[in-house]
Design a protein around this motif. Structure first.
Motif, PDB file in Angstrom:
ATOM      1  N   GLU A  97       0.809  -1.223   0.000  1.00  0.00           N
ATOM      2  CA  GLU A  97       0.000   0.000   0.000  1.00  0.00           C
ATOM      3  C   GLU A  97       0.844   1.275   0.000  1.00  0.00           C
ATOM      4  O   GLU A  97       0.313   2.379  -0.181  1.00  0.00           O
ATOM      5  CB  GLU A  97      -0.946   0.011   1.201  1.00  0.00           C
ATOM      6  CG  GLU A  97      -0.252  -0.055   2.550  1.00  0.00           C
ATOM      7  CD  GLU A  97      -0.087  -1.470   3.075  1.00  0.00           C
ATOM      8  OE1 GLU A  97      -0.113  -1.640   4.302  1.00  0.00           O
ATOM      9  OE2 GLU A  97       0.067  -2.392   2.238  1.00  0.00           O
ATOM     10  N   TYR A  98       2.169   1.129   0.198  1.00  0.00           N
ATOM     11  CA  TYR A  98       3.045   2.303   0.224  1.00  0.00           C
ATOM     12  C   TYR A  98       3.974   2.371  -0.988  1.00  0.00           C
ATOM     13  O   TYR A  98       4.873   3.212  -1.024  1.00  0.00           O
ATOM     14  CB  TYR A  98       3.900   2.297   1.490  1.00  0.00           C
ATOM     15  CG  TYR A  98       3.124   2.461   2.775  1.00  0.00           C
ATOM     16  CD1 TYR A  98       2.662   3.707   3.189  1.00  0.00           C
ATOM     17  CD2 TYR A  98       2.840   1.354   3.566  1.00  0.00           C
ATOM     18  CE1 TYR A  98       1.953   3.855   4.368  1.00  0.00           C
ATOM     19  CE2 TYR A  98       2.124   1.492   4.752  1.00  0.00           C
ATOM     20  CZ  TYR A  98       1.687   2.734   5.151  1.00  0.00           C
ATOM     21  OH  TYR A  98       0.978   2.871   6.308  1.00  0.00           O
ATOM     22  N   LEU A  99       3.785   1.500  -1.980  1.00  0.00           N
ATOM     23  CA  LEU A  99       4.710   1.440  -3.106  1.00  0.00           C
ATOM     24  C   LEU A  99       4.779   2.748  -3.877  1.00  0.00           C
ATOM     25  O   LEU A  99       5.865   3.249  -4.194  1.00  0.00           O
ATOM     26  CB  LEU A  99       4.314   0.290  -4.044  1.00  0.00           C
ATOM     27  CG  LEU A  99       4.698  -1.119  -3.584  1.00  0.00           C
ATOM     28  CD1 LEU A  99       4.190  -2.158  -4.564  1.00  0.00           C
ATOM     29  CD2 LEU A  99       6.207  -1.243  -3.427  1.00  0.00           C
ATOM     30  N   GLU A 100       3.644   3.314  -4.212  1.00  0.00           N
ATOM     31  CA  GLU A 100       3.638   4.541  -5.001  1.00  0.00           C
ATOM     32  C   GLU A 100       4.314   5.681  -4.245  1.00  0.00           C
ATOM     33  O   GLU A 100       5.065   6.478  -4.819  1.00  0.00           O
ATOM     34  CB  GLU A 100       2.200   4.929  -5.371  1.00  0.00           C
ATOM     35  CG  GLU A 100       1.554   3.975  -6.365  1.00  0.00           C
ATOM     36  CD  GLU A 100       0.224   4.493  -6.872  1.00  0.00           C
ATOM     37  OE1 GLU A 100      -0.127   5.650  -6.517  1.00  0.00           O
ATOM     38  OE2 GLU A 100      -0.454   3.766  -7.610  1.00  0.00           O
ATOM     39  N   ARG A 101       4.079   5.768  -2.961  1.00  0.00           N
ATOM     40  CA  ARG A 101       4.715   6.810  -2.146  1.00  0.00           C
ATOM     41  C   ARG A 101       6.219   6.611  -2.074  1.00  0.00           C
ATOM     42  O   ARG A 101       6.997   7.559  -2.187  1.00  0.00           O
ATOM     43  CB  ARG A 101       4.117   6.801  -0.749  1.00  0.00           C
ATOM     44  CG  ARG A 101       4.787   7.772   0.222  1.00  0.00           C
ATOM     45  CD  ARG A 101       4.219   7.617   1.614  1.00  0.00           C
ATOM     46  NE  ARG A 101       5.024   8.312   2.598  1.00  0.00           N
ATOM     47  CZ  ARG A 101       4.865   8.217   3.905  1.00  0.00           C
ATOM     48  NH1 ARG A 101       3.891   7.435   4.385  1.00  0.00           N
ATOM     49  NH2 ARG A 101       5.644   8.873   4.739  1.00  0.00           N
ATOM     50  N   ALA A 102       6.670   5.359  -1.904  1.00  0.00           N
ATOM     51  CA  ALA A 102       8.100   5.084  -1.778  1.00  0.00           C
ATOM     52  C   ALA A 102       8.848   5.411  -3.057  1.00  0.00           C
ATOM     53  O   ALA A 102      10.009   5.838  -3.018  1.00  0.00           O
ATOM     54  CB  ALA A 102       8.316   3.623  -1.396  1.00  0.00           C
ATOM     55  N   ARG A 103       8.230   5.221  -4.197  1.00  0.00           N
ATOM     56  CA  ARG A 103       8.898   5.445  -5.475  1.00  0.00           C
ATOM     57  C   ARG A 103       9.126   6.927  -5.761  1.00  0.00           C
ATOM     58  O   ARG A 103       9.921   7.277  -6.636  1.00  0.00           O
ATOM     59  CB  ARG A 103       8.085   4.812  -6.605  1.00  0.00           C
ATOM     60  CG  ARG A 103       8.129   3.286  -6.581  1.00  0.00           C
ATOM     61  CD  ARG A 103       7.073   2.680  -7.493  1.00  0.00           C
ATOM     62  NE  ARG A 103       7.117   1.227  -7.476  1.00  0.00           N
ATOM     63  CZ  ARG A 103       6.177   0.435  -7.984  1.00  0.00           C
ATOM     64  NH1 ARG A 103       5.106   0.993  -8.556  1.00  0.00           N
ATOM     65  NH2 ARG A 103       6.288  -0.873  -7.929  1.00  0.00           N
ATOM     66  N   THR A 104       8.439   7.785  -5.050  1.00  0.00           N
ATOM     67  CA  THR A 104       8.591   9.221  -5.284  1.00  0.00           C
ATOM     68  C   THR A 104       9.440   9.908  -4.218  1.00  0.00           C
ATOM     69  O   THR A 104       9.631  11.118  -4.269  1.00  0.00           O
ATOM     70  CB  THR A 104       7.207   9.901  -5.340  1.00  0.00           C
ATOM     71  OG1 THR A 104       6.505   9.645  -4.114  1.00  0.00           O
ATOM     72  CG2 THR A 104       6.394   9.371  -6.500  1.00  0.00           C
ATOM     73  N   LEU A 105       9.969   9.144  -3.241  1.00  0.00           N
ATOM     74  CA  LEU A 105      10.799   9.733  -2.194  1.00  0.00           C
ATOM     75  C   LEU A 105      12.152  10.141  -2.757  1.00  0.00           C
ATOM     76  O   LEU A 105      12.683   9.499  -3.656  1.00  0.00           O
ATOM     77  CB  LEU A 105      10.999   8.725  -1.054  1.00  0.00           C
ATOM     78  CG  LEU A 105       9.764   8.363  -0.228  1.00  0.00           C
ATOM     79  CD1 LEU A 105      10.128   7.295   0.799  1.00  0.00           C
ATOM     80  CD2 LEU A 105       9.190   9.584   0.472  1.00  0.00           C
ATOM     81  N   CYS A 106      12.722  11.201  -2.205  1.00  0.00           N
ATOM     82  CA  CYS A 106      14.060  11.636  -2.590  1.00  0.00           C
ATOM     83  C   CYS A 106      14.678  12.393  -1.426  1.00  0.00           C
ATOM     84  O   CYS A 106      13.998  12.791  -0.481  1.00  0.00           O
ATOM     85  CB  CYS A 106      14.031  12.489  -3.857  1.00  0.00           C
ATOM     86  SG  CYS A 106      13.121  14.029  -3.672  1.00  0.00           S
ATOM     87  N   GLY A 107      16.006  12.596  -1.495  1.00  0.00           N
ATOM     88  CA  GLY A 107      16.701  13.291  -0.413  1.00  0.00           C
ATOM     89  C   GLY A 107      17.005  12.358   0.738  1.00  0.00           C
ATOM     90  O   GLY A 107      17.246  11.159   0.556  1.00  0.00           O
ATOM     91  N   VAL A 108      17.003  12.884   1.964  1.00  0.00           N
ATOM     92  CA  VAL A 108      17.304  12.104   3.165  1.00  0.00           C
ATOM     93  C   VAL A 108      15.996  11.682   3.825  1.00  0.00           C
ATOM     94  O   VAL A 108      15.145  12.518   4.136  1.00  0.00           O
ATOM     95  CB  VAL A 108      18.160  12.925   4.150  1.00  0.00           C
ATOM     96  CG1 VAL A 108      18.424  12.120   5.415  1.00  0.00           C
ATOM     97  CG2 VAL A 108      19.478  13.331   3.496  1.00  0.00           C
ATOM     98  N   ALA A 109      15.834  10.375   4.027  1.00  0.00           N
ATOM     99  CA  ALA A 109      14.611   9.833   4.616  1.00  0.00           C
ATOM    100  C   ALA A 109      14.907   9.239   5.984  1.00  0.00           C
ATOM    101  O   ALA A 109      15.931   8.575   6.178  1.00  0.00           O
ATOM    102  CB  ALA A 109      14.005   8.762   3.703  1.00  0.00           C
ATOM    103  N   LYS A 110      14.027   9.489   6.950  1.00  0.00           N
ATOM    104  CA  LYS A 110      14.138   8.890   8.271  1.00  0.00           C
ATOM    105  C   LYS A 110      13.734   7.415   8.191  1.00  0.00           C
ATOM    106  O   LYS A 110      12.668   7.084   7.680  1.00  0.00           O
ATOM    107  CB  LYS A 110      13.248   9.620   9.268  1.00  0.00           C
ATOM    108  CG  LYS A 110      13.529  11.122   9.384  1.00  0.00           C
ATOM    109  CD  LYS A 110      14.876  11.390  10.013  1.00  0.00           C
ATOM    110  CE  LYS A 110      15.085  12.898  10.215  1.00  0.00           C
ATOM    111  NZ  LYS A 110      16.411  13.197  10.805  1.00  0.00           N
ATOM    112  N   MET A 111      14.602   6.550   8.711  1.00  0.00           N
ATOM    113  CA  MET A 111      14.366   5.109   8.614  1.00  0.00           C
ATOM    114  C   MET A 111      14.194   4.457   9.979  1.00  0.00           C
ATOM    115  O   MET A 111      14.489   3.285  10.159  1.00  0.00           O
ATOM    116  CB  MET A 111      15.519   4.455   7.862  1.00  0.00           C
ATOM    117  CG  MET A 111      15.629   4.857   6.408  1.00  0.00           C
ATOM    118  SD  MET A 111      14.218   4.346   5.419  1.00  0.00           S
ATOM    119  CE  MET A 111      14.349   2.570   5.513  1.00  0.00           C
TER     120      MET A 111
END
Length: 254
Positions: A97-111
């Motif tokens: 359910e988060y695939l589309e959101r993950a594909r548009t992430l860029c920069g530094v992400a909190k993991m």
């Protein structure tokens, strides 16, 4: 009159922790964790765990299947001598359910964060060492090209196929066609200018191309163009894919 001075000392952590993310062309990645004891005393590692954002699932790769039973790669030993270290590996995947959101992430992400429970001596109260995790996500611009399938080696002057996937990383809908340009080392087969379809933000589409290499050795695949007809934008992909070209055994024997 007497003045009392209060000094607060923060004892140094006995552990040196290094983390590294390995990105994949697919919707998953790997996390490598190195833990090293930099104190002069023995450190006992009681527990290592990850707390990830909601969009990710994790699978530890620190066990081996021995006779049907899973055993830790470190055995039953839980302590680290001075300057001794160990590695932990995790496989992280994005939930559907988060695939589309993950594909548009860029920069530094909190993991999320890494939690290590440790103590110096037996009987000593256990301590919690928390390390915040960050991942630098490479920016692919508006359109990301990734490789899904290609042979490890190909034969000189013999056609082969490769399957690619393109992902719309922009915030607008694209109308795409693919064009191929021959180079001195690569010739393409099929009709250049084929229609790929419409691509909404965050979505992907796969397509298969046929080509032939004309020179031996490790060759870069160049000459691929994706054009967005909506804004008349051209995306060039030169040298993003390598392939090893070997001679034909039939020609060598003759």
């Amino acid at each position: 009159m007497f003045l009392r001075n209060l000094c607060v000392f923060s004892p140094p952590q006995p552990l040196d922790v290094k983390t590294k993310f390995y990105n994949s062309d697919r919707d998953d990645l790997f996390l490598e964790i190195q833990i090293q004891n930099i104190s002069p005393a023995t450190v006992f590692i009681q527990h290592v765990s990850l707390e990830l954002p909601e969009m990710y699932t994790q699978r530890p790769l620190n066990t081996l299947n021995v006779d049907g039973e899973y055993q830790c790669t470190f055995g039953t030993r839980t302590y680290l001598q001075t300057m001794e270290g160990r590695y932990y590996l995790y496989h992280l995947q994005v939930k559907g359910e988060y695939l589309e959101r993950a594909r548009t992430l860029c920069g530094v992400a909190k993991m999320g964060k890494l939690n290590i429970v440790w103590k110096k001596e037996l009987g000593e109260m256990a301590m919690l060492y928390t390390v915040p995790l960050e991942r630098k996500i490479e920016s692919f611009g508006d359109l990301k090209l990734s490789l899904e399938k290609i042979p490890d080696t190909v034969v000189l002057e013999e056609p082969f196929q490769m399957t690619c996937k393109i992902t719309n990383c922009s915030d607008r809908k694209m109308n795409l066609i693919v064009k191929m340009h021959n180079t001195t080392s690569v010739h393409w087969f099929g009709r250049s200018g084929s229609y790929l379809g419409k691509l909404i933000p965050g979505s992907s589409i796969s397509f298969t191309l046929t080509l032939m290499c004309l020179q031996l050795g490790l060759r870069r695949i160049s000459g691929l163009r994706i054009i967005d007809t909506t804004l008349k934008t051209k995306y060039r992909y030169d040298g993003a894919i390598n392939v090893c070209v070997v001679p034909s055994m039939d020609k060598m024997e003759s």
